[in-house]
Design an enzyme around this catalytic site. Structure first.
Site, PDB file in Angstrom:
ATOM      1  N   ASP A 259       0.851  -1.194   0.000  1.00  0.00           N
ATOM      2  CA  ASP A 259       0.000   0.000   0.000  1.00  0.00           C
ATOM      3  C   ASP A 259       0.885   1.242   0.000  1.00  0.00           C
ATOM      4  O   ASP A 259       2.120   1.143  -0.039  1.00  0.00           O
ATOM      5  CB  ASP A 259      -0.948   0.009   1.212  1.00  0.00           C
ATOM      6  CG  ASP A 259      -2.301   0.642   0.882  1.00  0.00           C
ATOM      7  OD1 ASP A 259      -2.307   1.709   0.243  1.00  0.00           O
ATOM      8  OD2 ASP A 259      -3.346   0.074   1.262  1.00  0.00           O
TER       9      ASP A 259
ATOM     10  N   HIS B 155     -13.709  -0.867  -6.403  1.00  0.00           N
ATOM     11  CA  HIS B 155     -14.912  -0.039  -6.386  1.00  0.00           C
ATOM     12  C   HIS B 155     -14.609   1.445  -6.173  1.00  0.00           C
ATOM     13  O   HIS B 155     -15.496   2.290  -6.316  1.00  0.00           O
ATOM     14  CB  HIS B 155     -15.921  -0.558  -5.352  1.00  0.00           C
ATOM     15  CG  HIS B 155     -15.587  -0.264  -3.923  1.00  0.00           C
ATOM     16  ND1 HIS B 155     -16.525  -0.320  -2.916  1.00  0.00           N
ATOM     17  CD2 HIS B 155     -14.427   0.085  -3.313  1.00  0.00           C
ATOM     18  CE1 HIS B 155     -15.971  -0.021  -1.767  1.00  0.00           C
ATOM     19  NE2 HIS B 155     -14.696   0.225  -1.974  1.00  0.00           N
TER      20      HIS B 155
ATOM     21  N   GLY C 237       4.246   1.185  -2.334  1.00  0.00           N
ATOM     22  CA  GLY C 237       4.217   1.361  -3.779  1.00  0.00           C
ATOM     23  C   GLY C 237       2.887   1.877  -4.270  1.00  0.00           C
ATOM     24  O   GLY C 237       1.962   2.132  -3.494  1.00  0.00           O
ATOM     25  N   ASP C 238       2.796   2.029  -5.579  1.00  0.00           N
ATOM     26  CA  ASP C 238       1.622   2.554  -6.261  1.00  0.00           C
ATOM     27  C   ASP C 238       1.100   1.479  -7.201  1.00  0.00           C
ATOM     28  O   ASP C 238       1.776   1.107  -8.165  1.00  0.00           O
ATOM     29  CB  ASP C 238       2.024   3.807  -7.052  1.00  0.00           C
ATOM     30  CG  ASP C 238       0.870   4.442  -7.802  1.00  0.00           C
ATOM     31  OD1 ASP C 238      -0.220   3.839  -7.884  1.00  0.00           O
ATOM     32  OD2 ASP C 238       1.058   5.554  -8.334  1.00  0.00           O
ATOM     33  N   PHE C 239      -0.103   0.956  -6.930  1.00  0.00           N
ATOM     34  CA  PHE C 239      -0.595  -0.163  -7.741  1.00  0.00           C
ATOM     35  C   PHE C 239      -0.953   0.223  -9.172  1.00  0.00           C
ATOM     36  O   PHE C 239      -1.217  -0.636 -10.000  1.00  0.00           O
ATOM     37  CB  PHE C 239      -1.743  -0.909  -7.066  1.00  0.00           C
ATOM     38  CG  PHE C 239      -2.909  -0.076  -6.557  1.00  0.00           C
ATOM     39  CD1 PHE C 239      -3.480   0.927  -7.319  1.00  0.00           C
ATOM     40  CD2 PHE C 239      -3.435  -0.336  -5.291  1.00  0.00           C
ATOM     41  CE1 PHE C 239      -4.561   1.660  -6.845  1.00  0.00           C
ATOM     42  CE2 PHE C 239      -4.520   0.398  -4.812  1.00  0.00           C
ATOM     43  CZ  PHE C 239      -5.078   1.390  -5.595  1.00  0.00           C
TER      44      PHE C 239
END
Length: 337
Positions: A202, A247, A227-229
């Site tokens: 995350d 969502h 990190g950045d997904f």
């Protein structure tokens, strides 16, 4: 004896005044009234003194909630807990206090009040009101981020065990929880699967506030990765968990997230998208109400099974099955197409 039917006008009036119930419920939660009653009923005057509130006004709010089964008032004018009031306590299993405070946060509350703007423009009112995306706002506002993170943790704590028990992880050696927040879900999975290793993935400000892994006794089997997904996710796992993440985002953003997972996924790997799957037609579904929250406050939405199939396909994946769980959420399992 004939049971009188409630006129539709009365039903609509009750629904229309629902915001007053929300306001009263979340205010007494903020005041920690339920905590004051854990050792037994208390007179109104004591509750007002301890909560620094106006006695008659507090009585009117508690009386209204008691009429709905939230708290009870006895003949001596003392208020006590009921089964519906007990989850308002702070440090109890299944506490909903933080979740309710999150739902009533001004960012969500004000956005819901601007539903007309959303329906006319197709844009969520929350970003319009804040002037930026919600997650950017949270990154800069630690108090709001704490309310949000604690609220999400409160919601997911009710779901984690039934969802974790609904899937067989016996063929996995490592799982990655993508956007896993404080780690409650992956901790539950690791506790149920003693040989399993995990990674909690995350943003930095989210992981800094997490003490769950240590508290649940799984920190030795679960590392944390910042990190950045949208860019990438950690490679080398057999299964990738994406719970209550998709969502929050629009279709293109979801495809981008799933492409990151697809890139990290080994040939035998599986992705588990865990979200509401909207039922067709007029069938009642809590997810259809939650979807209004997403409509007013995010770029995302709750999705149908067909929506998930199209999203997965656009990311180079295919839905292999949809698994119901003993919760409002389903596990949408995907494999490489």
């Amino acid at each position: 004896m004939d049971i009188p039917q409630i006129p539709p006008q009365a039903v609509l009036a009750q629904l229309g005044m629902g915001y007053l119930v929300t306001a009263s419920l979340t205010t007494v939660a903020k005041l920690r009234i339920a905590d004051m009653l854990r050792d037994g009923p208390k007179p109104l005057e004591e509750l007002a003194l301890r909560s620094e509130t106006h006695p008659r006004s507090l009585h009117r709010a508690l009386r209204a909630l008691a009429s709905l089964g939230i708290f009870s008032e006895d003949e001596q004018g003392r208020f006590g807990l009921t089964p519906l009031a007990e989850p308002l306590c702070t440090d109890v299993a299944g506490s909903m206090r933080d979740a309710l405070l999150m739902l009533a946060h001004p960012a969500f509350w004000d956005a819901a009040g601007e539903m007309l703007y959303t329906l006319r423009t197709g844009k969520n009112a929350l970003e319009h009101n804040l002037g930026e995306m919600f997650f950017d706002y949270l990154a800069k506002n630690r108090e709001a981020a704490e309310v949000f993170d604690n609220g999400v943790t409160g919601f997911t704590a009710l779901e984690n065990a039934p969802i974790a028990s609904a899937y067989d992880f016996s063929g996995c050696q490592r799982v990655v929880d993508v956007g896993g927040g404080h780690g409650g879900f992956i901790a539950e999975i690791l506790k149920r699967n003693p040989s399993l290793q995990g990674t909690l993935f995350d943003l930095d400000y989210v992981l800094k506030g997490s003490t769950v892994l240590a508290a649940e006794g799984v920190a030795d089997r679960c590392d944390t990765v910042v990190g950045d997904f949208f860019k990438s996710v950690p490679a080398g796992a057999d299964a990738y968990l994406v719970k209550r993440v998709l969502h929050d985002w629009d279709d293109d953003e979801c495809v981008s997230i799933m492409k990151s997972v697809r890139q990290a996924l080994p040939a035998h790997g599986r992705v588990l998208a865990i979200d509401v799957v909207i039922s067709p037609g007029n069938e009642p579904s809590p997810g259809k109400i939650v979807d209004l929250l997403m409509l007013s406050s995010s770029r995302g939405r709750e999705r149908t099974e067909r929506d998930f199939q199209e999203m997965f396909a656009a990311a180079g994946l295919k839905v292999s099955r949809v698994i119901p769980t003993p919760s409002p959420l389903c596990i949408v399992e995907g494999v490489i197409a």
